[in-house]
Motif scaffolding. Structure first.
Motif, PDB file in Angstrom:
ATOM      1  N   ILE A 120       2.203   1.830  -3.480  1.00  0.00           N
ATOM      2  CA  ILE A 120       1.226   2.442  -4.376  1.00  0.00           C
ATOM      3  C   ILE A 120       1.063   3.928  -4.056  1.00  0.00           C
ATOM      4  O   ILE A 120       1.018   4.778  -4.946  1.00  0.00           O
ATOM      5  CB  ILE A 120      -0.132   1.715  -4.267  1.00  0.00           C
ATOM      6  N   HIS A 121       1.031   4.190  -2.759  1.00  0.00           N
ATOM      7  CA  HIS A 121       0.918   5.581  -2.334  1.00  0.00           C
ATOM      8  C   HIS A 121       2.056   6.416  -2.914  1.00  0.00           C
ATOM      9  O   HIS A 121       1.843   7.488  -3.482  1.00  0.00           O
ATOM     10  CB  HIS A 121       0.929   5.634  -0.805  1.00  0.00           C
ATOM     11  N   ALA A 124       0.828  -1.199   0.000  1.00  0.00           N
ATOM     12  CA  ALA A 124       0.000   0.000   0.000  1.00  0.00           C
ATOM     13  C   ALA A 124       0.868   1.259   0.000  1.00  0.00           C
ATOM     14  O   ALA A 124       0.582   2.225  -0.696  1.00  0.00           O
ATOM     15  CB  ALA A 124      -0.919  -0.005   1.219  1.00  0.00           C
ATOM     16  N   PHE A 153       1.718   7.057  -6.713  1.00  0.00           N
ATOM     17  CA  PHE A 153       0.786   8.132  -7.046  1.00  0.00           C
ATOM     18  C   PHE A 153       1.338   9.493  -6.656  1.00  0.00           C
ATOM     19  O   PHE A 153       1.100  10.490  -7.329  1.00  0.00           O
ATOM     20  CB  PHE A 153      -0.570   7.883  -6.367  1.00  0.00           C
ATOM     21  N   MET A 154       2.105   9.494  -5.571  1.00  0.00           N
ATOM     22  CA  MET A 154       2.657  10.769  -5.137  1.00  0.00           C
ATOM     23  C   MET A 154       3.633  11.298  -6.189  1.00  0.00           C
ATOM     24  O   MET A 154       3.605  12.483  -6.525  1.00  0.00           O
ATOM     25  CB  MET A 154       3.348  10.611  -3.782  1.00  0.00           C
ATOM     26  N   SER A 170      -4.179   7.929   3.084  1.00  0.00           N
ATOM     27  CA  SER A 170      -3.361   9.006   3.604  1.00  0.00           C
ATOM     28  C   SER A 170      -3.468  10.269   2.756  1.00  0.00           C
ATOM     29  O   SER A 170      -3.597  11.361   3.257  1.00  0.00           O
ATOM     30  CB  SER A 170      -1.926   8.537   3.698  1.00  0.00           C
ATOM     31  N   LEU A 185       4.491  12.307   6.289  1.00  0.00           N
ATOM     32  CA  LEU A 185       3.341  11.409   6.201  1.00  0.00           C
ATOM     33  C   LEU A 185       3.765   9.991   5.828  1.00  0.00           C
ATOM     34  O   LEU A 185       3.222   9.019   6.334  1.00  0.00           O
ATOM     35  CB  LEU A 185       2.330  11.960   5.197  1.00  0.00           C
ATOM     36  N   GLU A 222       5.046  15.758   3.077  1.00  0.00           N
ATOM     37  CA  GLU A 222       4.769  14.460   2.467  1.00  0.00           C
ATOM     38  C   GLU A 222       5.715  13.400   3.013  1.00  0.00           C
ATOM     39  O   GLU A 222       5.323  12.258   3.250  1.00  0.00           O
ATOM     40  CB  GLU A 222       4.911  14.542   0.935  1.00  0.00           C
ATOM     41  N   TYR A 242      -6.418  -4.335  -2.518  1.00  0.00           N
ATOM     42  CA  TYR A 242      -5.897  -2.981  -2.659  1.00  0.00           C
ATOM     43  C   TYR A 242      -4.677  -2.976  -3.568  1.00  0.00           C
ATOM     44  O   TYR A 242      -4.577  -2.181  -4.502  1.00  0.00           O
ATOM     45  CB  TYR A 242      -5.528  -2.421  -1.285  1.00  0.00           C
ATOM     46  N   GLN A 277       5.351   8.425   8.768  1.00  0.00           N
ATOM     47  CA  GLN A 277       4.316   8.062   9.733  1.00  0.00           C
ATOM     48  C   GLN A 277       3.678   6.704   9.383  1.00  0.00           C
ATOM     49  O   GLN A 277       3.404   5.894  10.246  1.00  0.00           O
ATOM     50  CB  GLN A 277       3.232   9.141   9.768  1.00  0.00           C
ATOM     51  N   MET A 278       3.486   6.489   8.081  1.00  0.00           N
ATOM     52  CA  MET A 278       2.912   5.195   7.677  1.00  0.00           C
ATOM     53  C   MET A 278       3.797   4.041   8.118  1.00  0.00           C
ATOM     54  O   MET A 278       3.318   2.994   8.537  1.00  0.00           O
ATOM     55  CB  MET A 278       2.776   5.130   6.156  1.00  0.00           C
ATOM     56  N   GLU A 282       3.663   3.899  12.186  1.00  0.00           N
ATOM     57  CA  GLU A 282       2.397   3.473  12.775  1.00  0.00           C
ATOM     58  C   GLU A 282       1.985   2.067  12.382  1.00  0.00           C
ATOM     59  O   GLU A 282       1.192   1.448  13.047  1.00  0.00           O
ATOM     60  CB  GLU A 282       1.271   4.451  12.388  1.00  0.00           C
ATOM     61  N   ASN A 283       2.506   1.599  11.264  1.00  0.00           N
ATOM     62  CA  ASN A 283       2.084   0.279  10.802  1.00  0.00           C
ATOM     63  C   ASN A 283       3.073  -0.816  11.128  1.00  0.00           C
ATOM     64  O   ASN A 283       3.008  -1.902  10.576  1.00  0.00           O
ATOM     65  CB  ASN A 283       1.844   0.291   9.292  1.00  0.00           C
ATOM     66  N   ARG A 325      -4.262   1.917   8.255  1.00  0.00           N
ATOM     67  CA  ARG A 325      -5.049   1.032   9.115  1.00  0.00           C
ATOM     68  C   ARG A 325      -4.902   1.428  10.582  1.00  0.00           C
ATOM     69  O   ARG A 325      -5.757   1.159  11.403  1.00  0.00           O
ATOM     70  CB  ARG A 325      -4.673  -0.427   8.911  1.00  0.00           C
ATOM     71  N   PHE A 326      -3.818   2.099  10.905  1.00  0.00           N
ATOM     72  CA  PHE A 326      -3.614   2.497  12.296  1.00  0.00           C
ATOM     73  C   PHE A 326      -4.633   3.538  12.764  1.00  0.00           C
ATOM     74  O   PHE A 326      -4.752   3.818  13.936  1.00  0.00           O
ATOM     75  CB  PHE A 326      -2.182   3.020  12.510  1.00  0.00           C
ATOM     76  N   MET A 347      -5.175  10.076  -2.821  1.00  0.00           N
ATOM     77  CA  MET A 347      -4.893   9.985  -4.250  1.00  0.00           C
ATOM     78  C   MET A 347      -4.732   8.554  -4.724  1.00  0.00           C
ATOM     79  O   MET A 347      -5.202   8.208  -5.793  1.00  0.00           O
ATOM     80  CB  MET A 347      -3.709  10.832  -4.634  1.00  0.00           C
ATOM     81  N   SER A 348      -4.082   7.713  -3.911  1.00  0.00           N
ATOM     82  CA  SER A 348      -3.889   6.364  -4.429  1.00  0.00           C
ATOM     83  C   SER A 348      -5.228   5.643  -4.517  1.00  0.00           C
ATOM     84  O   SER A 348      -5.393   4.731  -5.300  1.00  0.00           O
ATOM     85  CB  SER A 348      -2.908   5.588  -3.554  1.00  0.00           C
ATOM     86  N   PRO A 372      -4.932   0.352   3.420  1.00  0.00           N
ATOM     87  CA  PRO A 372      -4.110  -0.413   4.369  1.00  0.00           C
ATOM     88  C   PRO A 372      -3.015   0.447   5.010  1.00  0.00           C
ATOM     89  O   PRO A 372      -2.615   0.180   6.138  1.00  0.00           O
ATOM     90  CB  PRO A 372      -3.493  -1.494   3.499  1.00  0.00           C
ATOM     91  N   GLN A 373      -2.553   1.455   4.318  1.00  0.00           N
ATOM     92  CA  GLN A 373      -1.466   2.240   4.902  1.00  0.00           C
ATOM     93  C   GLN A 373      -1.929   3.141   6.038  1.00  0.00           C
ATOM     94  O   GLN A 373      -1.123   3.718   6.742  1.00  0.00           O
ATOM     95  CB  GLN A 373      -0.715   3.024   3.810  1.00  0.00           C
ATOM     96  N   ARG A 423       0.033  18.068   0.316  1.00  0.00           N
ATOM     97  CA  ARG A 423      -0.803  18.267   1.491  1.00  0.00           C
ATOM     98  C   ARG A 423       0.038  18.733   2.661  1.00  0.00           C
ATOM     99  O   ARG A 423       1.243  18.605   2.655  1.00  0.00           O
ATOM    100  CB  ARG A 423      -1.473  16.964   1.877  1.00  0.00           C
ATOM    101  N   LYS A 440       1.643  12.738  -9.003  1.00  0.00           N
ATOM    102  CA  LYS A 440       1.023  14.027  -8.706  1.00  0.00           C
ATOM    103  C   LYS A 440       2.055  15.143  -8.683  1.00  0.00           C
ATOM    104  O   LYS A 440       1.822  16.236  -9.208  1.00  0.00           O
ATOM    105  CB  LYS A 440       0.330  13.978  -7.334  1.00  0.00           C
TER     106      LYS A 440
END
Lengths: 895, 106
Positions: free
Chosen positions: A824-825, A821, A828-829, B11, A881, A878, B88, A884-885, A888-889, B63-64, B14-15, B60-61, A840, A832
């Motif tokens: 993928i994030h 995930a 896309f970043m 987050s 963020l 960014e 996903y 943080q992912m 936190e995960n 989920r927290f 966008m994705s 999923p990113q 953001r 963009k």
């Protein structure tokens, strides 16, 4: 019970100081020997106490529980803490399940151990009665499927009933729980323990309302029963079949997800309950309430309840022996784990203050007359108090003056506590796996070992040994011979443990009438010498870290950076300006060591940059006797690791090996060509076949063996095991090690045998070895949507590498699947940002950076490759963020 | 069957937009009337207030953030879950739509 006996009991009740047999006989005009017989009978039943002496005095045991004047109310949803808050939705669902026409919905309740599933089920039943959906006298039958899990046939018979002759011993028809619950509710706790045939029959019942008892071939039976199941398994891995058949599923929140308000209510409610049960005022220190509100209770509310009960019992003991006016609970009486809760006060000061005024140091709980009764409440029993009471009364008359009462009782009750707590600590699965017989033998053996070796072993150690012993017995029974390759070393190095192992073996031999060969005794020795105790009390044994570097302030600024990153003051820096003589530098360091020698008995780690400084290690050891290891060519990362591990109380050798290891790891990673490795997990134990085989059986069903290879390895000694892992790593992507001895190596997640027989940890394990989403498929799914980059595969491949590297460098392992995930994030970043779209903002960026500087910096540096390649700039927000992912995960408790 | 409002949160918001497109497509193919949209975590609150959301799905990113959202949604009785990782990763709109509908209870 005879009438005469009751008459004597009633008479005795009116004698506050008790009476001897002849006196009673005289007063009641009865035969003395008969009176005596009745009294002994009553004593046997525990209703009267014998006070030793001449003559023996009999006295009625004071009844503590269930006084006549107490009003009892049956539990309802409204009594639950959080009924209008965290449980609101669950309760709405539950009510809906009951009210659903015509006969309510079958329901499954999910929730961790101790979240109150059975209490909740009972509330559902009460609600059904009060809403007149069930008759007033409708049955509520409660059954724990784990009870007969060892014997599926019996379990089946118990639930569905049995026909005469169904099996040897079934000499009459017996009705099952379903029949008993007809017209009411059947609560099946731990429903996941139901064997397949039981599940099938249950589903038939759910679908059609009919069932067939064991041994019944022709006829089916009908019953109108609403099923409520409960399970600790999380719904994800729980059999999908269950989910499909049982229409209503309700999840109860774990304690950690409950608000602080609710925790306050829970704690005060339980203390109030104890005050009611004891009919005595309880005064509690402010900090005690705080600690109970804040500590981490893995066993959820159930554990809070047990911990509180024990604390109350302790204070009851003090109250009885010191003839206090009321019970007092002080902070120092709390178990360490509970006291740790106080450490969290700082994190939430204003929130906690509002519960208890800062000026009041105590809270008083007066006993009331209302008692809400939960029928199945395990903490309801008064055994602990009664045990104390009995002891106090039996001694009070004669010995009171001379004896130190508290001491005598404390030792007795202490044992009681331990047994009680130990009993509770073992969760059902752990207990279930090993027969009671073996458990009690293991306990006996370990008690002896603890006494002889002056050492304590925790539950984990005992569990692992019990598993091993099971294997040993099977081997001996099957005449399989096992060879211990280092038997002589073990004998010499662990002389004491070997002696004890011999004694223990003699007991085992007598118990099972077998002969235990020396090799097996060698393995038992290893279990005894194994250190599975929790690393708690090592705080004062930290390894000293000394950093020596050339330059005016190189060492101090490097150390400063590390200290700041870790928020610690550990470590000491020595700068060697270029004009300083080596001799002067050496003396400086040596004098420091001599001066601080008493704090260095765990040894010291010498970190140096180059040249002559590297040679200091041996010299200092010879001159001061302080155990020293030296590492040269040090980088900031190495200092960071060294200080971090030292602070955790790891041993000198351990830190040294680890740093050496990660060094090699880094270098190897740089040179190793990237190829697709097959995944593997390693299961291991001393013999490589006993416990390891059990572990293999346990993990096998949750691993996709087409994708993941399971290796069963022997672990005799650390070095050679590491070597084997190194070899494996060349060929395989080792996802996890499961074993009896804690191994921290190559950052491979480790699971203890204890963990793996625990449902939730097994879940973690499962996710770690789960299949990954192949990058090719991701590429296909994204093809055509990222318009600003020329090659989607190329972008994804470089991002995939980056996500892996960030995890290694920041020492984070994210939940499986989350990495995809994030990937993928990021993709896309990039798209963009290339399109010039606005980034953001991350409002808590500064705070996040303060708390997670290492992670932030790792992400930032790694992203630079992408910035360069795609000619763009990632804004700080960014980056924050993304970091943080990762943070936190992450999967907790690794690294 | 009434119109369904499905909100996706990740987050950045966008994705998930690609996923939204695919889910919408799947819904259209079934003749299902659905309003599916993606927002970032910071915009989520506002949307929960202003729109009549039937179900919320988390990337999923993030989920927290589940517990945090649970607190906000529970009083409203809006179900939520984390999007299945596999679906996903492969942007499987069909499956994610199924997941959403299952949560709503259809």
């Amino acid at each position: 019970m005879t009438n005469r006996q009751e008459q004597i009991f009633t008479y005795l009740k009116q004698q506050p100081h008790g009476m001897d047999a002849s006196e009673i006989a005289e007063k009641m005009s009865l035969d003395r020997s008969n009176v005596s017989r009745y009294l002994n009978e009553l004593a046997k039943e525990g209703r009267v106490n014998r006070i030793q002496g001449r003559p023996v005095i009999f006295k009625v045991v004071e009844e503590l529980s269930e006084g006549e004047n107490s009003q009892q109310f049956e539990i309802s949803f409204d009594d639950l803490v959080g009924a209008h808050d965290s449980l609101k939705v669950s309760i709405q669902q539950a009510k809906a399940a009951i009210l659903y026409p015509p006969k309510g919905l079958h329901t499954i309740v999910f929730g961790e151990t101790g979240t109150g599933k059975s209490l909740f089920a009972e509330c559902m039943y009460r609600f059904a009665v009060s809403s007149t959906n069930l008759q007033k006298d409708a049955p509520f039958i409660s059954f724990n499927c784990a009870d007969y899990a060892q014997n599926p046939q019996l379990l089946f018979a118990h639930i569905f009933g049995v026909k005469k002759g169904a099996y040897t011993g079934a000499d009459e028809d017996r009705e099952g729980l379903l029949a008993k619950a007809d017209g009411g509710i059947l609560f099946l706790d731990e429903i996941h323990r139901l064997p397949p045939e039981g599940q099938e029959m249950l589903f038939t019942f759910i679908d059609k309302g009919v069932y067939r008892p064991l041994g019944e071939s022709s006829q089916t039976y009908e019953a109108s029963v609403q099923i409520i199941g409960a399970t600790t398994e999380s719904s994800e891995i729980f059999l999908t079949t269950f989910n499909r058949r049982i229409p209503m599923s309700i999840t109860l929140p774990p304690l950690r997800n409950r608000s602080i308000d609710e925790r306050y209510d829970i704690v005060t409610l339980f203390i109030k309950q104890e005050a009611d049960r004891l009919r005595q005022k309880i005064v509690v220190e402010r900090d005690v309430i705080m600690a109970f509100m804040l500590y981490q209770a893995e066993g959820n509310i159930g554990q809070v309840k047990r911990d509180l009960k024990l604390v109350c019992a302790k204070s009851y003991l003090y109250y009885r022996t010191h003839e206090e006016e009321y019970l007092k609970i002080k902070q120092k009486d709390l178990p360490l784990q509970v006291q740790k809760g106080l450490l969290k006060i700082k994190e939430m000061p204003d929130r906690v203050e509002r519960f208890i005024d800062k000026s009041s140091h105590y809270l008083t709980f007066e006993p009331g007359s209302q008692d809400v009764v939960w029928q199945q409440d395990p903490a309801r029993d008064m055994d602990v108090y009664e045990a104390i009471e009995k002891k106090v009364t039996s001694l009070s008359k004669e010995e009171l003056a001379e004896v130190d009462l508290e001491k005598i009782i404390a030792s007795d009750v202490g044992q009681f506590f331990e047994a009680y707590v130990g009993e509770l600590a073992r969760n059902d699965i752990h207990r279930d796996l090993i027969s009671d017989e073996l458990w009690s033998l293991t306990d006996r053996l370990y008690d002896i070992a603890e006494e002889k070796l002056g050492r304590t072993y925790n539950e984990k150690a005992r569990f692992t040994f019990a598993l091993h012993l099971q294997g040993t017995l099977e081997r001996i029974k099957d005449n399989r011979i096992i060879v211990h390759p280092n038997l002589n070393d073990v004998r010499i190095n662990y002389r004491e443990e070997f002696q004890v192992a011999l004694d223990l073996s003699a007991i085992i031999e007598a118990e099972f009438n077998i002969e235990i060969p020396f090799d097996e005794i060698g393995f038992i020795t290893m279990f005894l010498s194994m250190d599975l105790t929790e690393p708690t009390k090592k705080v004062n044994n930290e390894v000293a870290v000394l950093l020596l570097m050339h330059g005016k302030s190189t060492a101090s600024s490097m150390l400063e950076a590390v200290q700041e990153l870790l928020g610690t003051e550990n470590g000491i820096a020595f700068n060697m300006p270029l004009d300083m003589e080596v001799q002067t530098m050496y003396e400086k360091v040596r004098d420091y060591v001599i001066e601080h020698k008493k704090d260095m008995h765990s040894g010291m780690l010498l970190l140096t940059d180059m040249g002559s400084l590297n040679t200091f290690g041996n010299m200092i050891f010879e001159e001061t006797g302080v155990k020293t290891k030296a590492i040269s060519m040090v980088s900031t990362m190495i200092v960071l690791e060294a200080v971090r591990m030292a602070r955790m109380g790891r041993t000198l050798e351990d830190i040294y090996q680890n740093i050496q290891g990660s060094f090699e790891g880094i270098i190897r990673d740089q040179f190793r060509p990237k190829k697709k490795l097959k995944k593997a997990v390693v299961v291991t134990c001393f013999t490589g076949e006993g416990v390891a085989a059990k572990l293999y059986e346990r993990v096998y069903p949750v691993v996709n063996t087409e994708e993941v290879q399971i290796f069963q390895l022997q672990f005799l000694e650390k070095e050679s095991f590491r070597e084997r892992i190194d070899n494996l790593i060349e060929e395989y992507d080792v996802k996890a090690i499961v074993g009896t001895v804690d191994i921290e190596y190559q950052n491979i997640p480790f699971f203890s045998a204890f963990d793996i027989f625990n449902g939730e940890k097994l879940n973690d394990f499962k996710r770690i070895v789960a299949e990954e989403i192949p990058i090719e498929q991701m590429i296909t799914s994204l093809e055509g949507s990222l318009k600003s980059v020329t090659s989607v595969p190329e972008l994804l491949q470089s991002l995939q590498k980056l996500v892996t590297e960030i995890q290694t460098d920041a020492k984070i392992l994210v939940e499986p699947g989350v990495d995809a995930a994030i990937l993928i994030h990021l993709a896309f970043m990039v798209d963009k940002l290339k399109n010039g779209e606005k980034a953001r903002s991350f409002t808590e960026l500064e705070e996040f950076k303060r708390n997670h500087r290492i992670e932030f910096n790792v992400v930032k540096t790694k992203l630079m490759q992408i910035e360069k390649k795609y000619k763009l700039m990632f804004p700080e927000d960014e980056i924050g963020l993304v970091a943080q992912m990762f943070v936190e995960n992450q999967v907790r408790n690794f690294y | 069957m009434s119109k369904k409002t499905i909100m996706l949160v990740c987050s950045a918001g966008m994705s998930t937009s690609l996923l939204v497109t695919k889910m919408q497509k799947a819904a259209d193919a079934r003749g299902l009337e659905a309003d599916i949209f993606a927002v970032s975590a910071s915009e989520a609150d506002q949307n929960i207030e202003s729109k009549d959301v039937n179900v919320l799905l988390l990337g999923p990113q993030v989920r927290f953030m589940k517990a945090q959202f649970e607190g906000k949604l529970a009083p409203k009785g809006i179900p939520l879950d984390v999007i299945d990782m596999k679906d996903y990763g492969m942007m499987n709109g069909e499956n994610v739509l199924n997941q959403a509908l299952k949560l709503i209870g259809e």
